[in-house]
Design a protein around this motif. Structure first.
Motif, mmCIF file in Angstrom:
data_model
loop_
_atom_site.group_PDB
_atom_site.id
_atom_site.type_symbol
_atom_site.label_atom_id
_atom_site.label_comp_id
_atom_site.label_asym_id
_atom_site.label_seq_id
_atom_site.Cartn_x
_atom_site.Cartn_y
_atom_site.Cartn_z
ATOM 1 N N ALA A 1 0.835 -1.207 0.000
ATOM 2 C CA ALA A 1 0.000 0.000 0.000
ATOM 3 C C ALA A 1 0.866 1.252 0.000
ATOM 4 C CB ALA A 1 -0.925 -0.029 1.217
ATOM 5 N N CYS A 2 1.929 1.269 0.771
ATOM 6 C CA CYS A 2 2.812 2.433 0.797
ATOM 7 C C CYS A 2 3.508 2.627 -0.553
ATOM 8 C CB CYS A 2 3.851 2.270 1.901
ATOM 9 S SG CYS A 2 3.183 2.426 3.577
ATOM 10 N N ALA A 3 3.911 1.522 -1.184
ATOM 11 C CA ALA A 3 4.536 1.646 -2.496
ATOM 12 C C ALA A 3 3.550 2.173 -3.523
ATOM 13 C CB ALA A 3 5.092 0.289 -2.938
ATOM 14 N N ALA A 4 2.286 1.708 -3.457
ATOM 15 C CA ALA A 4 1.270 2.186 -4.401
ATOM 16 C C ALA A 4 0.930 3.647 -4.162
ATOM 17 C CB ALA A 4 0.017 1.320 -4.283
ATOM 18 N N ALA A 5 1.006 4.095 -2.912
ATOM 19 C CA ALA A 5 0.677 5.494 -2.599
ATOM 20 C C ALA A 5 1.832 6.428 -2.879
ATOM 21 C CB ALA A 5 0.254 5.599 -1.133
ATOM 22 N N GLY A 6 2.970 5.922 -3.289
ATOM 23 C CA GLY A 6 4.109 6.781 -3.610
ATOM 24 C C GLY A 6 4.840 7.298 -2.398
ATOM 25 N N VAL A 7 4.761 6.575 -1.289
ATOM 26 C CA VAL A 7 5.482 6.999 -0.094
ATOM 27 C C VAL A 7 6.987 6.902 -0.360
ATOM 28 C CG1 VAL A 7 5.885 6.492 2.353
ATOM 29 C CG2 VAL A 7 3.587 6.273 1.389
ATOM 30 N N THR A 8 7.735 7.802 0.240
ATOM 31 C CA THR A 8 9.187 7.809 0.059
ATOM 32 C C THR A 8 9.785 6.461 0.439
ATOM 33 O OG1 THR A 8 9.187 10.161 0.603
ATOM 34 C CG2 THR A 8 11.296 9.007 0.657
ATOM 35 N N HIS A 9 10.598 5.945 -0.476
ATOM 36 C CA HIS A 9 11.259 4.644 -0.291
ATOM 37 C C HIS A 9 10.259 3.502 -0.154
ATOM 38 C CE1 HIS A 9 14.906 6.959 0.261
ATOM 39 N NE2 HIS A 9 14.403 7.562 1.338
ATOM 40 N N GLY A 10 9.011 3.692 -0.568
ATOM 41 C CA GLY A 10 7.992 2.648 -0.415
ATOM 42 C C GLY A 10 8.293 1.426 -1.259
ATOM 43 N N THR A 11 8.748 1.649 -2.494
ATOM 44 C CA THR A 11 9.053 0.514 -3.370
ATOM 45 C C THR A 11 10.222 -0.316 -2.829
ATOM 46 O OG1 THR A 11 8.262 1.797 -5.271
ATOM 47 C CG2 THR A 11 9.646 -0.143 -5.718
ATOM 48 N N ALA A 12 11.264 0.381 -2.355
ATOM 49 C CA ALA A 12 12.420 -0.333 -1.807
ATOM 50 C C ALA A 12 12.021 -1.145 -0.575
ATOM 51 C CB ALA A 12 13.525 0.655 -1.459
ATOM 52 N N LEU A 13 11.178 -0.553 0.274
ATOM 53 C CA LEU A 13 10.720 -1.292 1.454
ATOM 54 C C LEU A 13 9.881 -2.491 1.057
ATOM 55 C CD1 LEU A 13 9.764 1.631 3.879
ATOM 56 C CD2 LEU A 13 11.643 0.000 4.134
ATOM 57 N N LEU A 14 9.036 -2.360 0.002
ATOM 58 C CA LEU A 14 8.209 -3.481 -0.436
ATOM 59 C C LEU A 14 9.075 -4.621 -0.954
ATOM 60 C CD1 LEU A 14 5.518 -4.804 -1.164
ATOM 61 C CD2 LEU A 14 5.572 -3.536 -3.336
ATOM 62 N N ILE A 15 10.071 -4.298 -1.754
ATOM 63 C CA ILE A 15 10.945 -5.349 -2.301
ATOM 64 C C ILE A 15 11.707 -6.067 -1.183
ATOM 65 C CG2 ILE A 15 12.951 -5.767 -3.755
ATOM 66 C CD1 ILE A 15 12.008 -3.468 -5.515
#
Length: 381
Positions: free
Chosen positions: A120-134
């Motif tokens: 959800a954070c990665a989809a919302a564009g939260v800072t570093h959200g994609t890196a945290l998801l991976i």
């Protein structure tokens, strides 16, 4: 292998979570209060400190409360970039540890539930959200893979244990079946021999006393053979009651040699002497049984091939060995005598006991069986 064992021992240390939490907390405080982090309002600084402690301090309770610790660390880690736009670097090792533990100890649904807020954070564009998801997804998958592998290994071990148990039961069943069939077949014939020998004593007209004694000896030998066969087959059967096992007569030893010699003297036409040399001491029961069987088979061999010849049975007790010499004054060796099953059985028994055996014509005539058995004293308690 030694390095792997050391690593596993270190990871299983009971104080590891507390030590890791203390170290990461100190790093988190240094990261938050470092001069290079820039000036911040007091409310912001307090919030960052609270979240920094939230990502590291709960790690000390990972083993006692893994799910609660994972929820707390995950929440604090996600709130930091969501609220202040910063990534808590010091808390990332703690996040990896708790997520790996969730994947390793929880079900697949629980692990997937922990991945949802990161997605959800990665989809919302939260800072570093994609890196945290991976990172979170990879850690959860690694923990779940470890769980799956461990469960597979455990199932494999259980399957092998069940297979070994089934094989053992099948073996016991087959041994019991063989013992029953062997007993039914052999016992019938041996019992018939005993009954016929007893009957012949009273139904044979004009039977001399020597003949009656022979028939009596045949009956006694048949009954003894039947008793020893039942004793031997008893160890092959699984359906023998424990009381019957305890009541079963013990295996013969050297103290019964005199009775064996007396029996041989009565059943054969020649004299049989027992000669004992050296100090007799307690021996291992297995060694005594081997010696008894060798003498028994040698006397049977002598009675069969030299029925009227005198036989000497000599026991020589040495410090480290027991020597057996059974010599008859018969015609000596013959084709059937050298290649009989009795001599083969004596050689096998002697080899199992670690000794040596010689069987052949004696220097002064007759046939000689000479065995040397290494002595091992009986253990005392």
């Amino acid at each position: 292998m030694k390095g792997t064992s050391t690593t596993r021992k270190a990871l299983s240390h009971p104080d590891l979570p507390l030590l890791a939490a203390t170290t990461l907390t100190a790093l988190a405080l240094g990261e938050t209060l470092a001069p290079g982090s820039g000036p911040a309002p007091s409310e912001t600084l307090l919030g960052l400190l609270a979240l920094a402690l939230g990502t590291t301090v709960p790690l000390a309770f990972l083993r006692s409360q893994p799910l609660l610790t994972a929820i707390t660390v995950t929440t604090a880690t996600l709130l930091t970039p969501l609220t202040y736009g910063r990534l808590p670097l010091s808390g990332l090792p703690a996040l990896a540890a708790v997520l790996y533990t969730v994947g390793r100890q929880s079900t697949g649904r629980t692990a997937a539930a922990f991945a949802v807020p990161f997605a959800a954070c990665a989809a919302a564009g939260v800072t570093h959200g994609t890196a945290l998801l991976i990172g979170a997804g990879a850690t959860l998958v690694a923990g779940h893979a470890h769980r799956t592998r461990t469960e597979h290994d455990h199932r494999t071990a259980v399957d092998w244990a069940h297979a070994d148990t089934a094989l053992a039961h099948a073996t016991l069943g087959e041994r019991a079946r063989i013992a029953r069939e062997l007993h039914d077949i052999v016992a019938h014939h041996v019992s018939t021999i005993s009954v016929q020998a007893e009957t012949a004593r009273y139904t044979t007209p004009g039977l001399p006393p020597e003949g009656a004694e022979k028939f009596l000896a045949i009956g006694d030998t048949a009954r003894l053979a039947l008793t020893e066969m039942r004793r031997l087959l008893g160890v092959l059967r699984e359906d023998v009651p424990e009381e019957a096992v305890r009541a079963r007569a013990p295996q013969p030893g050297l103290d019964q040699l005199l009775a064996l010699v007396d029996e041989a003297r009565e059943t054969s036409g020649g004299a049989v002497r027992l000669i004992v040399r050296g100090p007799a001491g307690p021996l291992d029961p297995g060694l005594e049984l081997t010696a008894y069987r060798i003498v028994q088979e040698a006397l049977t061999n002598a009675r069969r091939h030299a029925p009227d010849a005198a036989t000497d049975v000599e026991l020589i007790y040495g410090e480290n060995e027991l020597r057996l010499r059974i010599r008859d004054c018969g015609p000596g060796a013959g084709p059937s005598r050298d290649g009989g099953h009795g001599l083969l059985g004596m050689r096998e028994r002697t080899a199992v006991a670690g000794g040596t055996l010689h069987a052949g014509p004696a220097a002064a005539g007759g046939f000689l069986v000479e065995a040397t058995l290494p002595v091992r004293a009986r253990e005392t308690r």
